[in-house]
Scaffold this motif. Structure first.
Motif, PDB file in Angstrom:
ATOM      1  N   LEU A  82      13.701  -7.174  26.147  1.00 50.30           N
ATOM      2  CA  LEU A  82      12.940  -8.259  26.772  1.00 50.30           C
ATOM      3  C   LEU A  82      13.337  -9.625  26.200  1.00 50.30           C
ATOM      4  O   LEU A  82      13.446 -10.622  26.933  1.00 50.30           O
ATOM      5  CB  LEU A  82      11.439  -8.022  26.596  1.00 50.30           C
ATOM      6  N   LEU A  83      13.586  -9.661  24.882  1.00 49.10           N
ATOM      7  CA  LEU A  83      14.052 -10.912  24.263  1.00 49.10           C
ATOM      8  C   LEU A  83      15.392 -11.333  24.853  1.00 49.10           C
ATOM      9  O   LEU A  83      15.616 -12.512  25.151  1.00 49.10           O
ATOM     10  CB  LEU A  83      14.188 -10.732  22.741  1.00 49.10           C
ATOM     11  N   MET A  84      16.291 -10.363  25.049  1.00 49.39           N
ATOM     12  CA  MET A  84      17.610 -10.693  25.592  1.00 49.39           C
ATOM     13  C   MET A  84      17.503 -11.157  27.041  1.00 49.39           C
ATOM     14  O   MET A  84      18.148 -12.124  27.447  1.00 49.39           O
ATOM     15  CB  MET A  84      18.543  -9.471  25.480  1.00 49.39           C
ATOM     16  N   ILE A  85      16.670 -10.507  27.823  1.00 52.65           N
ATOM     17  CA  ILE A  85      16.506 -10.919  29.213  1.00 52.65           C
ATOM     18  C   ILE A  85      16.069 -12.385  29.289  1.00 52.65           C
ATOM     19  O   ILE A  85      16.554 -13.155  30.112  1.00 52.65           O
ATOM     20  CB  ILE A  85      15.486  -9.999  29.925  1.00 52.65           C
ATOM     21  N   ASN A  86      15.141 -12.773  28.388  1.00 54.67           N
ATOM     22  CA  ASN A  86      14.559 -14.113  28.456  1.00 54.67           C
ATOM     23  C   ASN A  86      15.230 -15.147  27.555  1.00 54.67           C
ATOM     24  O   ASN A  86      14.900 -16.327  27.633  1.00 54.67           O
ATOM     25  CB  ASN A  86      13.067 -14.048  28.123  1.00 54.67           C
ATOM     26  N   GLY A  87      16.150 -14.715  26.691  1.00 53.30           N
ATOM     27  CA  GLY A  87      16.776 -15.661  25.773  1.00 53.30           C
ATOM     28  C   GLY A  87      15.765 -16.318  24.853  1.00 53.30           C
ATOM     29  O   GLY A  87      15.923 -17.475  24.473  1.00 53.30           O
ATOM     30  N   GLY A  88      14.711 -15.589  24.491  1.00 57.23           N
ATOM     31  CA  GLY A  88      13.658 -16.133  23.640  1.00 57.23           C
ATOM     32  C   GLY A  88      12.387 -15.327  23.806  1.00 57.23           C
ATOM     33  O   GLY A  88      12.385 -14.303  24.490  1.00 57.23           O
ATOM     34  N   ARG A 287      28.664 -13.326  31.839  1.00 56.85           N
ATOM     35  CA  ARG A 287      28.034 -14.659  31.788  1.00 56.85           C
ATOM     36  C   ARG A 287      27.166 -14.721  30.535  1.00 56.85           C
ATOM     37  O   ARG A 287      26.533 -13.735  30.162  1.00 56.85           O
ATOM     38  CB  ARG A 287      27.136 -14.905  33.016  1.00 56.85           C
ATOM     39  N   THR A 288      27.119 -15.895  29.913  1.00 54.53           N
ATOM     40  CA  THR A 288      26.304 -16.048  28.704  1.00 54.53           C
ATOM     41  C   THR A 288      25.540 -17.367  28.742  1.00 54.53           C
ATOM     42  O   THR A 288      25.729 -18.194  29.644  1.00 54.53           O
ATOM     43  CB  THR A 288      27.168 -16.006  27.423  1.00 54.53           C
ATOM     44  N   GLY A 289      24.687 -17.567  27.738  1.00 51.56           N
ATOM     45  CA  GLY A 289      23.919 -18.802  27.595  1.00 51.56           C
ATOM     46  C   GLY A 289      22.971 -18.992  28.765  1.00 51.56           C
ATOM     47  O   GLY A 289      22.315 -18.057  29.219  1.00 51.56           O
ATOM     48  N   ASP A 290      22.900 -20.210  29.256  1.00 51.06           N
ATOM     49  CA  ASP A 290      21.962 -20.535  30.321  1.00 51.06           C
ATOM     50  C   ASP A 290      22.179 -19.677  31.577  1.00 51.06           C
ATOM     51  O   ASP A 290      21.280 -19.523  32.388  1.00 51.06           O
ATOM     52  CB  ASP A 290      22.120 -22.018  30.680  1.00 51.06           C
ATOM     53  N   LEU A 291      23.371 -19.114  31.740  1.00 54.74           N
ATOM     54  CA  LEU A 291      23.659 -18.285  32.915  1.00 54.74           C
ATOM     55  C   LEU A 291      23.365 -16.800  32.685  1.00 54.74           C
ATOM     56  O   LEU A 291      23.552 -15.982  33.584  1.00 54.74           O
ATOM     57  CB  LEU A 291      25.122 -18.458  33.343  1.00 54.74           C
ATOM     58  N   LEU A 292      22.912 -16.455  31.481  1.00 49.95           N
ATOM     59  CA  LEU A 292      22.602 -15.045  31.220  1.00 49.95           C
ATOM     60  C   LEU A 292      21.114 -14.746  31.331  1.00 49.95           C
ATOM     61  O   LEU A 292      20.725 -13.662  31.755  1.00 49.95           O
ATOM     62  CB  LEU A 292      23.106 -14.646  29.817  1.00 49.95           C
ATOM     63  N   HIS A 293      20.263 -15.710  30.939  1.00 51.35           N
ATOM     64  CA  HIS A 293      18.854 -15.394  30.702  1.00 51.35           C
ATOM     65  C   HIS A 293      17.956 -15.802  31.866  1.00 51.35           C
ATOM     66  O   HIS A 293      18.169 -16.824  32.494  1.00 51.35           O
ATOM     67  CB  HIS A 293      18.401 -16.070  29.412  1.00 51.35           C
ATOM     68  N   GLY A 294      16.929 -14.972  32.088  1.00 53.19           N
ATOM     69  CA  GLY A 294      15.957 -15.282  33.134  1.00 53.19           C
ATOM     70  C   GLY A 294      16.602 -15.199  34.506  1.00 53.19           C
ATOM     71  O   GLY A 294      17.365 -14.270  34.814  1.00 53.19           O
ATOM     72  N   TYR A 295      16.267 -16.182  35.302  1.00 49.10           N
ATOM     73  CA  TYR A 295      16.769 -16.310  36.661  1.00 49.10           C
ATOM     74  C   TYR A 295      18.268 -16.057  36.729  1.00 49.10           C
ATOM     75  O   TYR A 295      19.040 -16.686  36.000  1.00 49.10           O
ATOM     76  CB  TYR A 295      16.419 -17.735  37.106  1.00 49.10           C
TER      77      TYR A 295
END
Ligand SMILES: [Zn+2]
Length: 534
Positions: A82-88, A287-295
């Protein structure tokens, strides 16, 4: 037991809460197919994957370093996932609520000092005008230094990641047989160490149908709910999908005509004739960073720098593997619950692709600057925190306005029109399940409420039907409103518009909540490990 300890215990994540949050994500493989690549191309991909992992590390520093520490230390595999999915530690699809601990999300994440407010920044800048540019830079983090507010450049703050990333990009360039792409990689390697992305962005837009491409920069401001200006790092490795790229030619041909047709004074819709509008349909195996997490973005329009838009335009990228996953696992199953049967049957992957293509094209259309008292001002700065939602909504409704224009002018067949509108509305239901905290959700909530008010969408029981007679006029109206707001930099008008239309109606919230067997989004499973976990 003291009160604080009790509070912390009760705020600890429960296994069932974590399981429930995870159940909203459908794990989907995003395989890396290297069969069409040469040995050198595979070597190039390997370097880019390594560099992308460093982008992931920077993202966590920007987003939630405490969440990263928890990710590294916890043995709870579900919590880690869940942390990885949301990046936080904050649920990006549940109004940013913390799912572990009790600390609410800081509006400026780790880009600003804890507890700092927008009002304090404005007061500080008033008394330290010499620091204004660095404080409002998109490439600095703010930190207290005694009484002084330091604006630390990204290339300094994140040097330990950016230096090896820069080296890997240069090594990737050495492995590339595409000279223009190699030149771009070397320029981008320099940009990482100077925060000046302008020359490398120009080179990126000059690439001609590259087989392998990459997004690799701090571009989006989604993490910054304080000022809406600080960028977060992101990366996407891209491998060209030849067949689908060719289909885009039709849209590209008409981009200047759609710009000319927008309901704005000519000065606010500068001609797109002769401007480059490169588009790529790519599969993104990493994809990583802003393109990996959440939406999970299915498309992108970059860079965001208005100087580049004016000089050269921007590049639209469609992530074909992500688009397919979204339509198959989310949009079509959802539309079966929310629309009358004959309308949900009209929604399709092709209609969704068309609406998405136009959305991305239209990020680049409309005004380039706000004109305020005869002066040009960055639209993002003029509009403030509501800008991200405003710009997403503009891209949606101007996109539908553009599709209607293409049909009206014979560029697309008339018998596809209902399919486009049905697919657009089906897509809105998907986005709204994220809630309205994130820019895209807030934008589409506003669009939907406006369409219902105009009776372009009508409710019957728990289903929503498009009125195909009314929707074109309603779309044209809201497009005009949003374009005017951007052209005039009307911050108060933007805030008033969103305050009026961005609330989730309880009936819709209830219907969306009742649908349990359709995932909210896909969770990409890559062939490459995302993080170095030493
Ligand atoms: Zn967008």
């Amino acid at each position: 037991m003291n009160l604080l300890l009790m509070f912390l215990l009760f705020a600890a994540p429960t296994a069932s809460d974590i399981t429930l949050r995870l159940s909203r994500w459908k794990p989907v493989d995003m395989p890396y197919d290297s069969s069409g690549l040469s040995a050198r191309q595979r070597q190039l991909v390997d370097k880019l994957v390594q560099a992308s992992r460093l982008i992931e590390s920077i993202y966590w520093q920007q987003s939630d370093p405490e969440g990263l520490a928890l990710y590294r230390s916890t043995k709870d595999q579900n919590l880690r996932r869940l942390l990885m999915i949301n990046g936080g530690r904050f649920d990006l699809i549940d109004e940013n609520k913390p799912f572990t601990g009790s600390q609410p999300i800081p509006p400026g994440r780790n880009l600003y000092p804890a507890g700092l407010t927008r009002a304090q920044i404005e007061a500080y800048v008033k008394s330290h005008p010499d620091q204004k540019d660095s404080i409002y830079s998109s490439y600095t983090v703010l930190r207290w230094n005694g009484q002084k507010l330091d604006a630390i450049p990204y290339h300094v703050e994140y040097r330990s990641f950016l230096e090896p990333a820069s080296k890997l990009l240069r090594e990737a360039a050495d492995a590339s047989d595409d000279k223009e792409f190699a030149d771009f990689l070397r320029l981008r390697a320099q940009a990482l160490l100077s925060d000046d992305y302008y020359p490398s962005d120009l080179a990126w837009l000059d690439l001609k149908n590259p087989k392998i491409d990459i997004i690799f920069a701090p571009y989006e401001t989604y993490l910054d709910d304080m000022l809406g200006i600080k960028t977060s790092f992101e990366s996407a490795l891209l491998i060209r999908n030849e067949a689908e790229s060719a289909k885009l030619a039709l849209y590209q041909k008409y981009v200047p005509d759609i710009q000319d047709a927008l309901p704005l004074p000519a000065a606010d819709r500068p001609s797109k004739r002769g401007h480059l509008t490169p588009m790529e349909v790519m599969d993104a195996p990493f994809r990583t960073g802003d393109l990996l997490h959440g939406y999970q973005a299915v498309a992108d329009n970059l860079p965001n720098d208005p100087r580049i838009h004016q000089a050269k335009g921007s590049k639209k990228i469609f992530f074909k593997n992500f688009m397919d996953a979204r339509v198959n696992y989310v949009v079509l199953p959802l539309s079966k619950y929310l629309m009358p049967e004959q309308q949900s049957a009209r929604a399709s992957a092709e209609g969704y692709l068309a609406a998405t293509v136009l959305h991305e094209i239209c990020h680049g259309l409309g005004p380039v600057y706000s004109r305020m008292n005869g002066k040009e001002m960055d639209i993002r700065e003029a509009i403030g925190p509501v800008y991200s939602a405003l710009e997403e909504a503009k891209a949606d409704v101007v996109g539908m306005f553009g599709l209607q224009w293409l049909v009206d002018h014979g560029a697309l067949p008339k018998n596809r029109l209902q399919e486009y509108y049905a697919s657009y509305v089906a897509g809105i239901f998907r986005t709204l399940r994220y809630g309205t905290a994130e820019a895209h959700g807030r934008a589409e909530m506003m669009e939907f409420n406006y369409l219902v008010e105009q009776k372009a969408v009508t409710r019957s029981g728990s289903r929503y039907a498009v009125n195909f007679e009314v929707i074109p006029g309603a779309i044209a109206q809201v497009a005009k409103e949003l374009l005017e707001i951007e052209a005039t930099g009307a911050r108060a008008r933007a805030e008033a518009w969103f305050n009026r239309y961005d609330k989730m109606p309880s009936t819709l919230a209830e219907t969306l909540r009742s649908i349990k067997d359709v995932p909210v989004d896909v969770e990409p499973k890559y062939s490459f490990p995302v993080m170095d976990l030493r």
